[in-house]
Design a protein around this motif. Structure first.
Motif, short mmCIF file in Angstrom:
data_model
loop_
_atom_site.label_atom_id
_atom_site.label_comp_id
_atom_site.label_asym_id
_atom_site.label_seq_id
_atom_site.Cartn_x
_atom_site.Cartn_y
_atom_site.Cartn_z
N THR A 131 0.81 -1.22 0.00
CA THR A 131 0.00 0.00 0.00
C THR A 131 0.84 1.27 0.00
N GLU A 132 2.13 1.14 0.21
CA GLU A 132 3.05 2.26 0.15
C GLU A 132 4.44 1.71 -0.16
N PHE A 133 5.36 2.59 -0.49
CA PHE A 133 6.71 2.17 -0.88
C PHE A 133 7.73 2.59 0.16
N GLU A 134 8.82 1.85 0.21
CA GLU A 134 9.96 2.26 1.01
C GLU A 134 11.06 2.70 0.06
N GLY A 135 11.32 3.99 0.03
CA GLY A 135 12.25 4.53 -0.94
C GLY A 135 11.54 4.90 -2.23
N LEU A 136 12.19 5.72 -3.02
CA LEU A 136 11.62 6.16 -4.30
C LEU A 136 11.58 4.99 -5.27
N THR A 137 10.52 4.86 -6.01
CA THR A 137 10.44 3.77 -6.99
C THR A 137 11.39 4.04 -8.15
N THR A 138 11.84 2.97 -8.78
CA THR A 138 12.74 3.12 -9.93
C THR A 138 12.04 3.84 -11.07
N THR A 139 10.74 3.64 -11.22
CA THR A 139 10.01 4.31 -12.30
C THR A 139 10.01 5.82 -12.10
N ALA A 140 9.69 6.26 -10.88
CA ALA A 140 9.68 7.70 -10.60
C ALA A 140 11.07 8.29 -10.77
N ASN A 141 12.07 7.58 -10.31
CA ASN A 141 13.45 8.07 -10.44
C ASN A 141 13.84 8.20 -11.91
N ALA A 142 13.48 7.21 -12.71
CA ALA A 142 13.82 7.24 -14.14
C ALA A 142 13.13 8.40 -14.84
N MET A 143 11.88 8.64 -14.49
CA MET A 143 11.16 9.75 -15.10
C MET A 143 11.78 11.09 -14.70
N PHE A 144 12.23 11.18 -13.46
CA PHE A 144 12.88 12.41 -13.01
C PHE A 144 14.19 12.64 -13.78
N CYS A 145 15.05 11.63 -13.80
CA CYS A 145 16.36 11.77 -14.45
C CYS A 145 16.22 12.06 -15.94
N SER A 146 15.33 11.32 -16.60
CA SER A 146 15.18 11.51 -18.05
C SER A 146 14.56 12.87 -18.37
N SER A 147 13.65 13.36 -17.52
CA SER A 147 13.05 14.67 -17.76
C SER A 147 14.07 15.78 -17.54
N ILE A 148 14.97 15.59 -16.58
CA ILE A 148 16.05 16.56 -16.37
C ILE A 148 16.94 16.61 -17.61
N MET A 181 6.94 6.12 1.24
CA MET A 181 6.32 6.99 0.25
C MET A 181 4.95 6.46 -0.14
N PHE A 182 3.98 7.34 -0.13
CA PHE A 182 2.62 6.92 -0.40
C PHE A 182 2.47 6.47 -1.86
N ALA A 183 1.60 5.50 -2.06
CA ALA A 183 1.31 4.99 -3.40
C ALA A 183 -0.08 5.44 -3.80
N LEU A 184 -0.29 5.59 -5.09
CA LEU A 184 -1.61 5.98 -5.59
C LEU A 184 -2.50 4.76 -5.75
N LEU A 221 9.61 15.84 -7.27
CA LEU A 221 10.22 16.49 -6.11
C LEU A 221 9.17 16.78 -5.03
N VAL A 222 7.99 17.23 -5.44
CA VAL A 222 6.92 17.48 -4.47
C VAL A 222 6.46 16.18 -3.84
N TYR A 223 6.37 15.12 -4.64
CA TYR A 223 5.99 13.80 -4.13
C TYR A 223 6.97 13.33 -3.06
N VAL A 224 8.27 13.49 -3.33
CA VAL A 224 9.30 13.10 -2.37
C VAL A 224 9.20 13.95 -1.11
N ALA A 225 9.01 15.26 -1.28
CA ALA A 225 8.95 16.17 -0.14
C ALA A 225 7.74 15.85 0.75
N VAL A 226 6.59 15.63 0.13
CA VAL A 226 5.38 15.31 0.91
C VAL A 226 5.56 13.98 1.65
N SER A 227 6.12 13.00 0.95
CA SER A 227 6.34 11.69 1.57
C SER A 227 7.33 11.80 2.73
N LEU A 228 8.36 12.62 2.55
CA LEU A 228 9.36 12.78 3.60
C LEU A 228 8.75 13.42 4.85
#
Length: 237
Positions: A131-148, A181-184, A221-228
């Motif tokens: 129902t939630e994750f421990e640590g950032l998911t690889t998918t979210a991280n990949a989307m962040f890095c590739s969008s940067i 980290m919360f999951a949708l 980044l907002v997702y990580v901040a809220v989860s933190l």
């Protein structure tokens, strides 16, 4: 035991894998980070629908589970590291660097690949991440890095090499961090119990309406901040 290789869910997973492979080639060989970005996004879409198809068609399988992790390792572990590696090569350093140090530092982004492997392996054996994750998911991280990478090559942002290295280390750490980290994943369709999920989706709708694809790194980044903040307050459930 008869093993079916070419089921619809497995074909979707293989499509994810191919998109990730093409994204890595686009980044490493052609420095086409915009192409790599959209291929990684497409891989994420396939990654979502393979599990959906398996549930819909009632054909989940052990091989599908293993195949999914292997595909994710390429698309969301190796490809984003390839993007940062390529971006490092085309960027300038803010400070004067020793040539040998700079040459060695270009490989730092591949720490993302190593930590993605740890993240995926941990997820596969961790029963607490339904129902939630421990640590950032690889998918979210990949989307962040590739969008940067995409924003950098299109001139929307400018990143010195030091920033690329710093982001590589920080994002790699977030993959294996203890932050919950919360999951949708909704608990029914009511508001109660889903307040954070509905609020975050509403935020995403507004953000994407204003910024389109440029919203992705900010959204993550907002997702990580809220989860933190939520994790530090002990409000995870």
């Amino acid at each position: 035991m008869k093993i079916r290789l070419f089921t619809i869910p497995n074909l979707l997973t293989l499509s994810n894998l191919l998109c990730g492979s093409f994204a890595a080639v686009a980044a490493l060989k052609y420095n086409q980070l915009e192409v790599a970005f959209f291929l990684i996004i497409t891989a994420a879409v396939f990654d979502f629908f393979d599990g959906f198809a398996a549930r819909l068609l009632k054909c989940p399988s052990p091989i599908g589970v293993e195949l999914d992790s292997l595909a994710d390792m390429v698309s969301f572990g190796f490809a984003p590291a390839a993007v940062f590696y390529s971006l490092y090569g085309s960027s300038e350093a803010h400070f004067a660097w020793n040539a040998d140090v700079a040459a060695c530092a270009q490989y730092v982004p591949f720490i993302i690949t190593a930590f993605s492997a740890l993240r995926l392996a941990k997820f596969n054996i961790d029963d607490t991440q339904h129902t939630e994750f421990e640590g950032l998911t690889t998918t979210a991280n990949a989307m962040f890095c590739s969008s940067i990478g995409w924003l950098a090559v299109t001139g929307n942002i400018t990143l010195p090499r030091e920033m690329i290295l710093g982001l590589s280390v920080v994002m790699a750490f977030m993959l294996i961090s203890p932050v919950r980290m919360f999951a949708l994943k909704f608990k029914g369709f009511g508001w109660q119990g889903n307040e954070l999920r509905y609020s975050f989706i509403a935020f995403l709708v507004v953000l994407f309406a204003l910024l389109q694809w440029k919203a992705i790194p900010l959204a993550i980044l907002v997702y990580v901040a809220v989860s933190l903040v939520r994790w530090l307050r002990g409000a995870h459930n």
